[in-house]
Design a protein around this motif. Structure first.
Motif, short mmCIF file in Angstrom:
data_model
loop_
_atom_site.label_atom_id
_atom_site.label_comp_id
_atom_site.label_asym_id
_atom_site.label_seq_id
_atom_site.Cartn_x
_atom_site.Cartn_y
_atom_site.Cartn_z
N ASP A 186 43.73 54.06 51.11
CA ASP A 186 42.93 54.25 49.85
C ASP A 186 43.71 54.10 48.57
N PHE A 187 43.54 53.46 47.88
CA PHE A 187 44.32 53.16 46.72
C PHE A 187 43.56 52.65 45.51
N PRO A 188 43.90 52.81 44.28
CA PRO A 188 43.15 52.23 43.24
C PRO A 188 42.95 50.85 43.16
N GLY A 189 41.73 50.11 42.86
CA GLY A 189 41.81 48.70 42.83
C GLY A 189 41.52 48.11 43.86
N ARG A 190 41.46 48.72 45.19
CA ARG A 190 40.95 48.07 46.55
C ARG A 190 39.70 47.16 46.44
N GLY A 191 38.66 47.94 45.78
CA GLY A 191 37.41 47.08 45.89
C GLY A 191 37.61 45.74 44.95
N LEU A 236 40.44 44.07 44.56
CA LEU A 236 41.27 43.13 45.62
C LEU A 236 40.30 42.44 46.53
N ILE A 237 39.48 43.07 47.01
CA ILE A 237 38.67 42.51 48.17
C ILE A 237 37.78 41.42 47.66
N ALA A 238 37.30 41.89 46.27
CA ALA A 238 36.50 40.75 45.57
C ALA A 238 37.15 39.86 45.48
N ALA A 239 38.44 39.84 45.03
CA ALA A 239 39.12 38.72 44.66
C ALA A 239 39.64 37.73 45.95
N VAL A 240 39.78 38.58 47.07
CA VAL A 240 39.92 37.70 48.25
C VAL A 240 38.53 36.80 48.54
N VAL A 241 37.35 37.42 48.42
CA VAL A 241 36.49 36.98 48.54
C VAL A 241 36.22 35.63 47.89
N GLY A 242 36.72 35.73 46.47
CA GLY A 242 36.61 34.85 45.70
C GLY A 242 37.56 33.45 46.00
N LEU A 243 38.72 33.97 46.29
CA LEU A 243 39.66 32.76 46.60
C LEU A 243 39.24 31.98 47.86
N LEU A 244 38.33 32.80 48.85
CA LEU A 244 37.81 32.04 49.97
C LEU A 244 37.31 30.86 49.67
N VAL A 245 36.80 30.69 48.14
CA VAL A 245 36.02 29.38 48.25
C VAL A 245 36.78 28.44 47.32
N VAL A 246 37.72 28.83 46.72
CA VAL A 246 38.52 28.24 45.88
C VAL A 246 38.93 26.55 46.43
N PRO A 247 38.36 25.43 45.83
CA PRO A 247 38.72 24.23 46.61
C PRO A 247 40.24 23.87 46.76
N LEU A 248 40.54 23.33 47.92
CA LEU A 248 42.04 22.98 48.08
C LEU A 248 42.49 22.00 47.09
N ALA A 254 48.08 43.31 55.37
CA ALA A 254 47.05 43.25 54.05
C ALA A 254 45.73 43.73 54.40
N ALA A 255 45.10 43.14 55.84
CA ALA A 255 43.83 43.54 55.89
C ALA A 255 43.73 45.02 56.55
N TYR A 256 44.71 45.69 56.91
CA TYR A 256 44.67 47.03 57.23
C TYR A 256 44.72 47.79 56.10
N ALA A 257 45.83 47.49 55.07
CA ALA A 257 45.68 48.17 54.01
C ALA A 257 44.15 47.99 53.41
N LEU A 258 43.51 47.04 53.18
CA LEU A 258 42.08 47.06 52.58
C LEU A 258 41.15 47.59 53.18
N ALA A 259 41.35 47.85 54.71
CA ALA A 259 40.25 48.64 55.33
C ALA A 259 40.54 50.13 55.56
N TRP A 260 41.86 50.44 55.53
CA TRP A 260 41.99 51.87 55.79
C TRP A 260 42.87 52.71 54.86
N LEU A 284 38.31 37.84 57.35
CA LEU A 284 37.86 38.29 58.68
C LEU A 284 38.52 39.53 59.41
N LEU A 285 39.79 39.72 59.30
CA LEU A 285 40.35 40.87 59.80
C LEU A 285 39.97 42.08 59.23
N ARG A 286 39.65 42.00 57.92
CA ARG A 286 39.57 43.31 57.31
C ARG A 286 38.00 43.80 57.66
N ASN A 287 37.06 42.59 57.75
CA ASN A 287 35.82 43.13 58.20
C ASN A 287 35.90 43.38 59.68
#
Lengths: 383, 325
Positions: free
Chosen positions: A205-210, A212-224, A197-203, A262-265
């Motif tokens: 090109d497809f619509p909606g990539r930005g 999806l990345i924002a969504a991942v950042v958002g999910l990073l903080v969802v409380p368990l 997934a990180a490779y797809a998000l990093a390298w 992490l991996l995408r960064n």
């Protein structure tokens, strides 16, 4: 100029002292736990761990035996030596020691100096010499030998008994294996999924990539905590229930946002030339990923693996919810928090040892892989 | 089947399954659906490349959706139902919660945790990062302060139970009090302040994290700015607070928010140290008192935590979008 130099030196001393205080504050609690795990119950109760390297006065109780009673001129006498009593022999293997004080009851344990004579609560007198030899006199025969309470200088002693109890007798061995069983698959599987997934998000090109990345950042903080009830219900309804499979899936899901992020960064920072060069040479995305990206991303993969391993190893919440509560599948954190703290709340030696056993593996991972851990932290936070 | 063998099989199936999925799906895409030959070669390659990202993303998106996105909605919906899950009661659970004094204490404590822990951890981390740079043994010091990061919250709690133990022969704090002639006390039973003793455990764990990141940021500051300030006669404090800190403000905020998010998740410390007694509950530990007993209440508490996290989440997403531009 001298003045400035002097001031600098003063500062330097101040800096050294401040750091020393901080480091000690950070280190001492752990050392306390570590030292305590090598001391037995009596030692822990009688003197602080910081006294353990020194010879200290400890409290003991010996019992005289009425079998030794002899009659001398109408007086009944028991003689002997407290240090040869089997109940204290563990601490005085030579049968020798030095009495600091003694008394006829536990309350008056330090009321009398060696050589003095104490009145016994049930009549009669007790004399204990500095070398431990005692003499009890009474004008009536003893039904049973009176107890003698004393303080004696005790050399430092450490024991592995706690480890024996914890590792072999207390079910901790099972918990240790359970923890490993939870942690290893829960570390490996998310890495693979996240890497693609990180490779797809990093390298790619497809619509909606930005988005999806924002969504991942958002999910990073969802409380368990939010996930616990709905997922447990889901697991129950599809037949997984509370099981190892369930906790692996849960840890995989919860670890993914950090892994992808992490991996995408990291992958974004890889040189563009290599990837485009490979594309020009006719490599497919799949080949590029497997042959180029994965090997180059090793540091990031390693750092996420360390994170995830530490997290799953140390986790209490997910294990409490997604694993059955019986001892067959308890992990160490649950075992310590629910079992040992409850049933052995007062047995500090066992608690300390159990805690140390559970901490040991992460510490080894930590100190051997610190380099990757730091790199991962930096990639995850500073961008 | 013993769990160990089950685990090994899972690793093999999981890893093999993942690799197999990615390999097979790519193969199917390239050879079967859009083969790169025949009359439509060019169009097929383009189409395949449009589909491929989704093949790569699918497992991760599926897991993320199921394990993190769905629960946000699922928990909220569940929190609108009563204990049995059959009767819709609207905001009833929330109203009941707010009328409970323990819940209000938990909210207050949680706000204290959110204010105190990130502030202290970041501040001490910053101080250590700055001071250790100038020491010959700075790296060892950093390593030792970083070490608690590896220790579980349960382990750390046990470590600190020893420190706080209400016995002069056991706890170092009471031993010091004893040598000063003060009576033994149980720090964990001192109302209100016991919260701070618990918070310090998390500060103890998290300071290393703050230190590592801030230390890297401090090293990234251009030397010229510092030299210029020193030539202009700034003293060490001025250089630190007026030159260095403003330049790493962005990183400080990142560290601060990261620790804030963590604080809102940690229930282990309260659970092992006091079990929420003596007025020390925080929301995550309070939620666990309802877990397995009343799903409606438990999810309501969880959703309150979510609302507390929301500002941080929005801010994070904004930052991430800014960076991508």
């Amino acid at each position: 100029m001298d003045n400035i130099a002097g001031q600098n030196q003063g500062n330097r001393v101040l800096v050294n002292i401040t750091m020393l205080v901080l480091v000690l504050l950070w280190l001492l609690p752990s050392i306390g736990l570590f030292v305590s795990s090598f001391r037995d119950r009596d030692q822990i109760a009688n003197s602080g761990w910081w006294m353990s390297p020194f010879t200290v006065d400890l409290n003991f109780r010996a019992r005289s035996s009425s079998d030794d009673m002899v009659e001398q001129n109408g007086i009944f006498v028991i003689e002997g030596n407290v240090f040869t009593d089997p109940s204290v022999a563990g601490r005085f293997p030579d049968g020798e020691g030095t009495i600091g004080a003694f008394g006829p009851t536990a309350r008056d344990l330090d009321a009398f100096a060696p050589g003095e004579t104490a009145e016994m609560p049930r009549g009669g007198t007790l004399t204990v010499e500095a070398d431990g030899s005692y003499r009890i006199e009474h004008d009536e025969p003893f039904a049973r030998g009176p107890a003698i309470f004393f303080q004696a200088l005790t050399p430092p002693a450490f024991t592995l008994d706690n480890y024996r109890t914890v590792l072999f007798a207390d079910g901790m061995d099972r918990a240790f294996i359970n923890t490993l069983t939870v942690a290893i698959p829960a570390t490996i599987i998310p890495i693979l999924i996240a890497a693609f997934a990180a490779y797809a998000l990093a390298w790619m090109d497809f619509p909606g990539r930005g988005l999806l990345i924002a969504a991942v950042v958002g999910l990073l903080v969802v409380p368990l905590q939010l996930a616990l009830v709905p997922l447990l219900n889901l697991h129950t309804s599809i037949g997984i229930g509370q099981s190892f499979l369930g906790i692996w899936l849960a840890h995989t899901g919860f670890g993914l946002p950090l892994a992808v992020y992490l991996l995408r960064n990291y992958m974004v920072g890889l040189p563009r030339d290599i990837i485009e060069g490979a594309k020009v040479d006719g490599a497919t995305d799949f080949q590029i990923f497997v042959r180029i990206i994965l090997p180059l991303s090793f540091p990031a993969l390693a750092s996420f693996a360390i994170f995830q391993f530490l997290w799953t190893w140390n986790d209490l919440l997910v294990a409490k919810v997604f694993l059955p509560s019986g001892s067959a599948s308890q992990v160490m954190t649950v075992k310590i928090a629910d079992d040992l703290l409850g049933s052995r709340g007062g047995d500090w030696g066992i608690l300390a040892t159990a805690a140390f056993v559970s901490i040991a593996v992460p510490l080894v991972v930590f100190f051997t892989m610190q380099r990757y851990l730091v790199r991962g932290l930096l990639a995850g936070s500073v961008k | 089947m013993p769990p160990v063998i089950q685990g090994i099989i899972t690793i093999i199936v999981g890893v093999g399954g993942c690799v197999g999925y990615f390999y097979a799906s790519n193969w199917v895409l390239d050879k079967v659906i859009f083969p790169a030959k025949g009359p439509n070669t060019g169009r097929n390659i383009n189409r395949a490349n449009q589909v491929r990202p989704w093949l790569f993303l699918f497992p991760a998106m599926f897991a993320l959706g199921l394990y993190l996105a769905y629960p946000v909605v699922g928990s909220f919906v569940r929190s609108l139902f009563d204990r049995s899950g059959d009767n819709f009661i609207g905001l009833g659970n929330y109203i009941d919660l707010f009328s409970e004094s323990t819940f209000r204490t938990a909210v207050r404590n949680n706000l204290l945790w959110v204010l105190v822990v990130p502030a202290m951890a970041t501040f001490i981390g910053l101080v250590v990062a700055q001071l250790s740079d100038r020491l010959s043994w700075g790296n060892i010091a950093k390593s030792l302060i970083f070490m608690p990061m590896a220790i579980s919250f349960v382990g750390a709690s046990l470590i600190w139970r020893f420190v706080y133990a209400p016995d002069a022969d056991l706890g170092i704090i009471n031993s010091i009090r004893d040598s000063m002639g003060l009576a033994v006390l149980d720090p964990l039973q001192v109302r209100f302040w016991n919260n701070f003793f618990l918070m310090f455990i998390l500060v103890w764990i998290q300071t290393g994290f703050a230190m590592v990141i801030l230390s890297a940021a401090l090293r990234g500051i251009p030397e010229e700015t510092i030299e210029a300030a020193i030539i202009d006669g700034a003293n060490a404090f001025q250089v630190f607070f007026k030159i260095k800190v403003p330049q790493i403000m962005g990183t400080i905020v990142v560290v601060w928010t990261t620790i804030t998010i963590l604080v809102l998740k940690v229930f282990d410390i309260v659970y092992t140290m006091t079990g929420g007694n003596f007025g020390t509950h925080i929301l995550p530990s309070y939620m666990m008192t309802y877990m397995f007993r009343d799903d409606g209440r438990a999810t309501a508490v969880a959703f309150v935590i979510m609302i507390l996290v929301l500002p941080v989440m929005i801010w994070n997403i904004r930052q991430a979008r800014k960076e991508m531009r």
